[in-house]
Each structure stands twice: as structure tokens, then as C-alpha cells.
Design an enzyme around this catalytic site. Structure first.
Site, PDB file in Angstrom:
ATOM      1  N   THR A  36      40.841  47.457  38.857  1.00  0.00           N
ATOM      2  CA  THR A  36      41.652  47.405  40.080  1.00  0.00           C
ATOM      3  C   THR A  36      42.491  48.670  40.214  1.00  0.00           C
ATOM      4  O   THR A  36      42.529  49.298  41.282  1.00  0.00           O
ATOM      5  CB  THR A  36      42.551  46.151  40.062  1.00  0.00           C
ATOM      6  OG1 THR A  36      41.755  45.037  39.685  1.00  0.00           O
ATOM      7  CG2 THR A  36      43.180  45.905  41.406  1.00  0.00           C
TER       8      THR A  36
ATOM      9  N   HIS B  88      44.067  37.098  43.870  1.00  0.00           N
ATOM     10  CA  HIS B  88      43.632  38.483  43.618  1.00  0.00           C
ATOM     11  C   HIS B  88      42.754  38.855  44.822  1.00  0.00           C
ATOM     12  O   HIS B  88      41.528  38.886  44.737  1.00  0.00           O
ATOM     13  CB  HIS B  88      42.855  38.532  42.308  1.00  0.00           C
ATOM     14  CG  HIS B  88      42.549  39.906  41.793  1.00  0.00           C
ATOM     15  ND1 HIS B  88      42.713  41.058  42.545  1.00  0.00           N
ATOM     16  CD2 HIS B  88      42.074  40.320  40.591  1.00  0.00           C
ATOM     17  CE1 HIS B  88      42.346  42.106  41.809  1.00  0.00           C
ATOM     18  NE2 HIS B  88      41.965  41.680  40.627  1.00  0.00           N
TER      19      HIS B  88
END
Ligand code: CP
Length: 306
Positions: A58, A135
Site C-alpha cells: 500500500t 481497507h
């Protein structure tokens, strides 16, 4: 089209907003295939990655996404910051805003931290994972990857196997997949299944064999070992024996089923290496697609703030 300057979760998005992000990401995927991968829309803007938990995919893909859009990207290092001298999250965030950031990309072990920051700051907040809550960019890149293989989401059967109770990836994917019309099955031991999960419109299975039968997509999840998940299981060996995705079990899904995992994988716990590295795996493609999807998110939110 997109009203909020923040991306806090998939729960808040409409199907049109999700599709708009995926369509915008398709354009950026084409940009990333060119010799010169850089485009100018975020020139003069600053993205700060504020990660209070570890990350490879990420953080790196938000860094690359910002740079490909010509933004300045700063990776804030919590361990060498004034956080270790006792500075509060609120003061740290206000300081970063005062330094001229336009975006904060935040990962934190506590659910709701991005929502809190969005209330006290004027700049854009992007949730890069908050505790066991959501997320969103992981789910968006998963949806993008499914759509690029299956050409649609509506009507697909998606089996999500693993630590549903502690997984922010599972929650964001359940919101996204059901909003776009997929049939979602969740598969895990009773100790890892949160109460009331069926209210999210999913079918609950405790047998992997039944849950993956004729599935179009199989999404395996990481056991969140850092969130004390071992206490919910007899042992990791037992978990693999009952819930690990093996080549034998994969034969129960549709012949052209794809295998996904958000990473990082615990090989031999959630998934056998033969499957993770096999022809049906799209795990590394998910990682690649993360850059285009995060470019789309930054680009769209920058447009809302203008
Ligand atoms: N999928 C995911 O969030 O991976 P990282 O922890 O490496 O960012």
C-alpha cells in the site's frame, strides 16, 4: 460524480462512484504501460503517507501513484518522528497539514482514525487500512482485477476464505462486491466469523469444500497474527488442514476461477505455494493494479478539492 474529498471506506460509496474509480483506473493502467509513465495532473500537490503499521504494497504503490501523477510524495517515518516523544495523533496530523500537505494517506491499528482526521483537517484523507474496519483501496484494486479478468462483477460468485472477523480487506470487499451485484460467500471457522455478518448480504460457510464449489473468484485472506488471532485457532497447522487453499480444493471451483490474496501471504497457512504461484493466481497482478487504482483515487479526490 464524486462528492467527498476523502476516501474513508467502501461502505460510504455508491455503485456509480465505485465504477467511476474503476473506469478512471483503466485509463491510468494504459498510462502505466507507456514508456513515459508520468502525467502532470497533481503537479504542485503534496501527498504524505502516514503509516502507523507496517506496509509494503500500500505504501509503495501510493508513493508510485503520487509520483506518476507528478505530486511530491513524503513518507512520514513514525519511528523517527515526534510521535515517539509523545506527540498526539491530532497534533501530528495538524502539523503535517500546516507543512502544506494536500493529502494524508493514513494507516493505523485503531478503527476510525481516518474518520477522526477527516473531521479535524481540511485536506483530503485516504484510509490505507484502519484496524479491523476497512481497507478501501485494497478492495478497489481487487474489484479492478476481478473486472479485468471476468469483464463484469454482477452475478459472479466470490468466495472469501479466512479471518473474516479481523479483516479490513474482507469488510471493504464485501461492501464493494455486494454493491456491484456479486454473490459473496464467507468461509472460516466459527471463532473467526463475526456475529451478524449475514446482515451484510453474504452467505456463511464453515466448510471450505462447500464454500468454494463452483466459485468464479476465490479470495484468500491473511491470518492477522499480530491481532492475536492464534488464540481463536487450535494451531496454524490445523487451520491449513481445514481451511488452507490447496490445488485439490481449487478443483472444486469453476475451471477458470481466479485466486486472489491481498498479501502479505502466510504460505502453508492460508494458501499452498503450488496455488499461490500457479496459473490461476492473480496475486501479483493485484499488486500491479494497485498503482493505477491509487492514481485514480488521488486524481479524483484532487478534482473534488479544486
Ligand atoms: N494488502 C496490503 O495492505 O499489503 P501491505 O500491508 O503490504 O500494504
Amino acid at each position: 460524480m464524486f462528492k467527498s474529498k476523502n476516501l474513508l471506506g467502501i461502505k460510504d460509496l455508491t455503485p456509480n462512484e465505485i465504477n467511476f474509480i474503476l473506469d478512471t483506473a483503466s485509463g491510468f493502467k494504459d498510462v502505466l504501460a507507456r514508456d513515459i509513465k508520468k502525467v502532470p495532473p497533481l503537479r504542485g500537490k503534496t501527498v504524505v503517507n502516514l503509516f502507523f503499521e507496517p506496509s509494503t504494497r500500500t505504501r509503495t504503490s501510493f508513493t508510485l501513484a503520487g509520483k506518476r501523477l507528478s505530486a511530491d510524495v513524503v513518507n512520514f517515518s513514525v519511528n523517527t518522528s515526534s510521535v515517539v516523544k509523545g506527540e498526539t495523533l491530532k497534533d501530528t496530523a495538524l502539523t503535517i497539514q500546516s507543512l502544506g500537505a494536500d493529502f494524508i494517506v493514513i494507516r493505523h491499528a485503531s478503527s476510525g482514525v481516518p474518520h477522526f482526521l477527516s473531521k479535524i483537517l481540511n485536506i483530503s484523507i485516504i484510509n490505507a487500512g484502519d484496524g479491523a474496519n476497512e481497507h478501501p483501496t485494497q478492495a478497489l484494486l481487487d474489484l479492478f482485477t476481478i473486472r479485468s479478468h471476468k469483464k463484469k462483477i454482477n452475478g459472479l460468485t466470490v468466495a472469501i476464505i479466512g479471518d473474516i472477523a479481523h479483516s479490513r480487506v474482507a469488510k471493504s470487499n464485501i461492501y464493494g462486491l455486494t454493491k456491484l451485484g456479486a454473490k459473496v460467500r464467507v468461509i472460516c471457522p466459527p471463532t473467526l466469523m463475526p456475529a451478524g455478518i449475514d446482515k451484510l448480504g453474504v452467505d456463511v460457510f464453515h466448510s471450505i469444500e462447500q464454500g468454494i464449489k463452483n466459485a468464479d473468484v476465490i479470495m484468500t485472506l491473511r491470518l492477522q497474527l499480530e491481532r492475536q488471532v492464534k488464540g481463536f485457532l487450535p494451531s496454524l497447522e490445523e487451520y491449513f488442514k481445514l481451511y488452507g487453499l490447496t490445488a485439490e480444493r481449487l478443483k472444486l471451483a469453476r475451471d477458470n476461477a481466479i485466486v486472489m490474496h491481498p498479501g502479505p501471504m502466510n504460505r502453508g497457512v492460508e494458501i499452498d505455494s503450488e496455488v499461490a504461484d500457479g496459473p490461476q493466481s492473480v496475486i501479483l497482478e493485484q499488486v500491479t493494479n494497485g498503482i493505477a487504482v491509487r492514481m485514480a483515487v488521488l486524481y479524483i479526490l484532487a478534482g473534488v478539492r479544486r
